[in-house]
Scaffold this active site. Structure first.
Site, mmCIF file in Angstrom:
data_model
loop_
_atom_site.group_PDB
_atom_site.id
_atom_site.type_symbol
_atom_site.label_atom_id
_atom_site.label_comp_id
_atom_site.label_asym_id
_atom_site.label_seq_id
_atom_site.Cartn_x
_atom_site.Cartn_y
_atom_site.Cartn_z
ATOM 1 N N ARG A 147 0.792 -1.071 -0.131
ATOM 2 C CA ARG A 147 0.097 -0.137 -0.044
ATOM 3 C C ARG A 147 0.740 1.202 0.079
ATOM 4 O O ARG A 147 1.841 1.186 0.411
ATOM 5 C CB ARG A 147 -0.959 -0.052 1.157
ATOM 6 C CG ARG A 147 -1.920 -0.732 1.137
ATOM 7 C CD ARG A 147 -3.053 -0.452 0.016
ATOM 8 N NE ARG A 147 -4.227 -1.210 -0.046
ATOM 9 C CZ ARG A 147 -4.584 -2.478 -0.494
ATOM 10 N NH1 ARG A 147 -3.493 -2.820 -1.445
ATOM 11 N NH2 ARG A 147 -5.531 -3.215 -0.574
ATOM 12 N N HIS B 9 -0.521 0.469 -9.768
ATOM 13 C CA HIS B 9 -1.289 -0.424 -8.989
ATOM 14 C C HIS B 9 -1.760 -1.476 -9.834
ATOM 15 O O HIS B 9 -3.029 -2.009 -9.771
ATOM 16 C CB HIS B 9 -2.496 0.367 -8.445
ATOM 17 C CG HIS B 9 -3.101 -0.393 -6.919
ATOM 18 N ND1 HIS B 9 -3.257 0.343 -5.971
ATOM 19 C CD2 HIS B 9 -2.714 -1.771 -6.635
ATOM 20 C CE1 HIS B 9 -3.679 -0.475 -4.997
ATOM 21 N NE2 HIS B 9 -3.300 -1.807 -5.346
#
Length: 312
Positions: free
Chosen positions: A227, A275
């Site tokens: 993250r 991502h």
């Protein structure tokens, strides 16, 4: 059995049809605002509070490996989900294989010094460089969960020294395990490559900061597959500028999409992907969910349940 489904970007119709085929006894429907009809199971990603609040659900499935978005909403709206309702995440469903591909390709990219050769190419400079030695190229994995174990397995093939760090000690063959904050410094001290696969919890936000980076060997590399909130980006940029960190491969960021003005875009020692390190593979996810629901209906123990207190 009634199943409700909500995902803001997935092909809802495909999922509805696939779930009906995999669980023929279930009535599957796409949830829409105002739908308060009974449901036994909810399959969600970034669900609105009203979707889950007040329901007598048997279980909720997050349609990804992370559950931080649901847990953060639960803190603000505890009525959203009863404490007795189990929450599951997709532990693998093809994501482990994707993480393996990503990690191995990037580690080899650095080990063979392709990053240095790319910089030389940009200035039309021809210069063979000394090779790195495996025994000095220790790889450390922050976060020793399902995905961390998969990445470790794939890197063992290449005979790199491996170590992992997590809340509790692991007993992985061929991997040196470190556990707890008291062993973090020792873990970091030999990590030529640091691969972040930590869960997103209050304890791990901002963990990759100046203090942590200073404990790495000079010229270390960072691969962030977890993250964006784990990394203090200004501290990383300072370490890259000073040479303390030689390179960073980043798939996740504090703000996504990464703003065009971010200095990370143009830094010569940073590589970026949007991502995509590991995405949910729908067919494998449906197979996992249908199997898990069948086990729950039989009262069997199942894998993948989230500990809400720990956050993963």
């Amino acid at each position: 059995m009634d199943i409700i489904f909500y995902h803001p970007t997935f092909d809802t119709q495909w999922w509805i049809e696939a779930l009906r085929k995999a669980i023929p006894q279930a009535r599957v429907r796409a949830w829409k605002s105002g739908d308060n009809d009974p449901a036994d199971y909810a399959l969600v990603w970034h669900p609105p509070v009203e979707m889950l609040a007040g329901r007598d659900l048997k279980a909720v499935f997050a349609l990804g490996a992370g559950v931080d978005s649901i847990l953060s909403k639960l803190k603000a709206h505890p009525e959203m989900l009863k404490p007795s309702v189990p929450l599951f995440r997709l532990e693998d469903t093809g994501m482990g294989e994707q993480m393996q591909e990503y990690a191995v390709s990037q580690v080899l990219h650095w080990f063979r010094r392709f990053d240095d050769y790319r910089i030389q190419q940009n200035s039309s400079h021809w210069q063979p460089l000394p090779e790195y030695h495996r025994e000095d190229f220790t790889i450390g994995i922050l976060g020793a969960g399902v995905l961390g174990s998969k990445v470790a397995q794939s890197l063992q093939t290449w005979r790199f020294p491996l170590r992992c760090w997590s809340r509790t000690r692991k007993s992985w063959s061929g991997v040196q395990s470190f556990a707890g904050r008291e062993e973090l410094s020792a873990f970091l001290s030999q990590c030529r490559v640091l691969i972040n696969l930590l869960p997103n919890t209050p304890e791990t936000v901002g963990i990759i900061n100046q203090q942590l980076i200073e404990k790495l060997p000079d010229g270390a590399y960072l691969l962030n597959l977890a993250r964006g909130v784990h990394v203090v980006e200004d501290d990383l940029l300072a370490a890259l500028d000073s040479g303390k960190v030689k390179g960073a491969m980043l798939d996740v960021f504090n703000r996504e999409p990464l703003p065009p003005e971010s200095p990370l875009w143009l830094h010569p020692r940073v590589a970026i992907t949007p991502h995509v390190a590991a995405i949910t593979r729908p067919a494998e996810a449906v197979e996992y969910i249908s199997r898990t629901i069948a086990q729950l209906e039989k009262g069997e123990r199942v894998c993948g349940q989230v500990d809400r207190a720990r956050g993963y």
